[in-house]
Scaffold this motif. Structure first.
Motif, PDB file in Angstrom:
ATOM      1  N   TYR A  38       9.979   6.412   9.150  1.00  0.00           N
ATOM      2  CA  TYR A  38      11.001   5.573   8.503  1.00  0.00           C
ATOM      3  C   TYR A  38      10.467   4.909   7.235  1.00  0.00           C
ATOM      4  N   MET A  39       9.151   4.644   7.194  1.00  0.00           N
ATOM      5  CA  MET A  39       8.582   4.084   5.945  1.00  0.00           C
ATOM      6  C   MET A  39       8.760   5.089   4.812  1.00  0.00           C
ATOM      7  N   ILE A  40       8.399   6.342   5.091  1.00  0.00           N
ATOM      8  CA  ILE A  40       8.480   7.374   4.050  1.00  0.00           C
ATOM      9  C   ILE A  40       9.950   7.649   3.717  1.00  0.00           C
TER      10      ILE A  40
ATOM     11  N   SER B 159      -3.259   3.761   6.703  1.00  0.00           N
ATOM     12  CA  SER B 159      -3.479   4.914   5.825  1.00  0.00           C
ATOM     13  C   SER B 159      -2.188   5.273   5.087  1.00  0.00           C
ATOM     14  N   VAL B 160      -1.066   5.085   5.762  1.00  0.00           N
ATOM     15  CA  VAL B 160       0.226   5.434   5.159  1.00  0.00           C
ATOM     16  C   VAL B 160       0.619   4.378   4.120  1.00  0.00           C
TER      17      VAL B 160
ATOM     18  N   PRO C 129      -8.552   6.727  12.100  1.00  0.00           N
ATOM     19  CA  PRO C 129      -7.532   6.040  11.300  1.00  0.00           C
ATOM     20  C   PRO C 129      -7.177   6.730   9.986  1.00  0.00           C
ATOM     21  N   GLY C 130      -7.441   8.026   9.866  1.00  0.00           N
ATOM     22  CA  GLY C 130      -7.068   8.766   8.656  1.00  0.00           C
ATOM     23  C   GLY C 130      -5.566   9.006   8.601  1.00  0.00           C
ATOM     24  N   PHE C 131      -5.119   9.711   7.569  1.00  0.00           N
ATOM     25  CA  PHE C 131      -3.678   9.977   7.407  1.00  0.00           C
ATOM     26  C   PHE C 131      -3.217  10.943   8.499  1.00  0.00           C
TER      27      PHE C 131
END
Ligand code: UD1
Length: 420
Positions: A239-241, A262-263, A300-302
């Motif tokens: 939903y952020m994107i 990361s996002v 914790p990467g993308f």
């Protein structure tokens, strides 16, 4: 068969509330088998994968009581079979958690080789390696994994690849094993911490979940417990994107902002305003974003699960961006669908080169897997004209009330039957 009809180019304003984490629910529901008494699980997402898992539990003899749409009580005391239903189990990847849970409790399990999204080769050799180290004998016969142990004994296990599923499966099997199990190079995703918290609430002794070394001291008994599932990291990121793709001003509630760092960082690099509050994130987007490069990595990467939605944002960004998919080699099947909508993307193996264009144009497209389906919804919201998305069964496996949440913020999206 149902389809989504989306009329694009409407800015979104308002609030979206995030549901419980799918990937936690898919581990915690089978984990309830390990208890001696009932477990009550709250904040369960109302998605098809959860429905399948509850049915699989009932098939084994467990009693499930749906106390609310997001709350279930599971009593595993009536389980009288260790063989998981073939047809149902094949519908989802996470059916592999029945291996760890049934072995941990009964030292015996028969589980079909897992199904789930077609995003490349998805071996389970690390699950098998971990379980064998604990003393389990495993045979694969006619697509069924047959596993048995006289006794489960704690062991030191080093995972050759960082795997969410293998980490959780070993944790499940080791809870009641004799002695101490150590998982090194463990995955660190939020679902692992959530599942460990659930097991510890039952009386397990798990330390280090969320780091790359997890220690599990076996206990004799696990009692019932109550647990509330954490908010869905991937639904939040989607939903952020989506808010950035459609433009407008959207507050995403019931989230853990640190799970999305990361996002948020990448979106800020693109020029999008990301405001973090204690348990919500606000996305404000009014101008065309700038392209960035992205490489998917374990937490914790993308997250690989947000790579497909992110490719839509890059498709309409200014400049050229590169996505490197380091987790799944087959996770670019959505690219052909995006190209139908005008996207300029070249894929070479695990790398996608995306040249941003001003506008996508609506087209009939297909949801080729769960997150690809979400990506198509994003693309439809950003595109000029009408987009029709088929194969909604993929989307319904993992997103609760997607169209209702979107209509609430002003999207023009409708679920229609094939004939309409
Ligand atoms: C979980 C998530 C999925 C997410 C993925 C990576 C669930 C139900 N699904 O899937 O949404 O995309 O993590 O974040 O939680 N691998 C092996 N051998 C194994 C196990 C995995 O080689 O025994 C490889 C996989 O092919 C993949 C990588 O390890 O390349 C990571 O896979 P893994 O973390 O296990 O994914 P899943 O648990 O299936």
């Amino acid at each position: 068969m149902e389809k989504f009809k989306i009329e694009g180019c409407h800015k979104l304003y308002g609030e979206i509330t995030i549901s419980g984490a799918k990937n936690s629910a898919l581990a915690i529901l089978p984990a309830s088998i390990l208890a001696e008494k009932s477990c009550t699980i709250r904040n369960l997402p109302a998605i098809d994968d959860v429905t399948y898992l509850k049915e699989l539990l009932r098939n084994l003899g467990a009693k499930t009581t749906d106390e609310d749409i997001d709350k279930v009580t599971i009593n595993p005391a009536y389980i009288n079979s260790f063989a998981v239903d073939f047809e149902l189990a094949k519908k989802l990847r996470a059916s592999y958690y029945f291996l760890g849970a049934l072995l941990g409790k009964y030292k015996e399990a028969e589980v079909p080789f897992p199904g789930g999204c077609d995003i490349g080769v998805r071996p389970i050799d690390q699950h098998i390696k971990g379980l064998e180290a604990l003393g389990v004998e495993i045979k694969l016969e006619h697509g069924i994994i047959k596993a048995k142990a006289k006794e489960l004994i704690g062991a030191s296990i080093y995972l050759d690849v960082v795997s969410v599923g293998a980490t959780i499966n070993i944790m499940l099997a080791a809870c009641k094993a004799k002695g101490i199990t150590t998982i090194e190079n463990a995955a660190k995703e939020p679902y692992i911490v959530d599942t460990a918290n659930f097991l510890n609430a039952m009386g397990a002794n798990i330390k280090g979940a969320g780091t790359d070394v997890i220690k599990i001291k076996g206990v004799e008994h696990l009692s019932g417990c109550e647990h509330s599932i954490i908010p869905d990291q991937i639904e939040t990121g989607t939903y952020m994107i989506l808010a950035a793709v459609a433009k407008g001003d959207v507050l995403i509630k019931n989230v853990i902002p640190t799970h999305l760092e990361s996002v948020s960082a990448k979106m800020r690099e693109m020029g999008i305003e990301v405001i973090e509050y204690e348990d919500s994130i606000r996305i404000i987007s009014n101008t065309r974003p700038k392209s960035v490069n992205i490489k998917t990595l374990p937490y914790p990467g993308f997250p690989t699960d947000l790579q497909q939605p992110m490719s839509v944002l890059l498709s309409i960004a200014e400049g050229t961006g590169i996505i490197t998919e380091s987790i799944y080699e087959g996770r670019f099947k959505h690219v052909d669908e995006l190209k139908r909508m005008g996207a300029k993307i070249k894929v070479d193996g695990r790398v996608a080169l995306i040249e941003g264009i001003e506008k996508l144009s609506g087209a009939p497209v297909c949801a080729t897997d769960l997150r690809a389906g979400a990506a198509m919804v994003l693309a439809g919201l950003a595109a000029e004209g009408e987009t029709i998305i088929s194969n909604l069964n993929h989307i319904d496996r993992g997103y609760e009330n997607l169209e209702d949440k979107l209509i609430h913020v002003g999207a023009k999206i409708k679920r229609v039957h094939e004939t309409e």
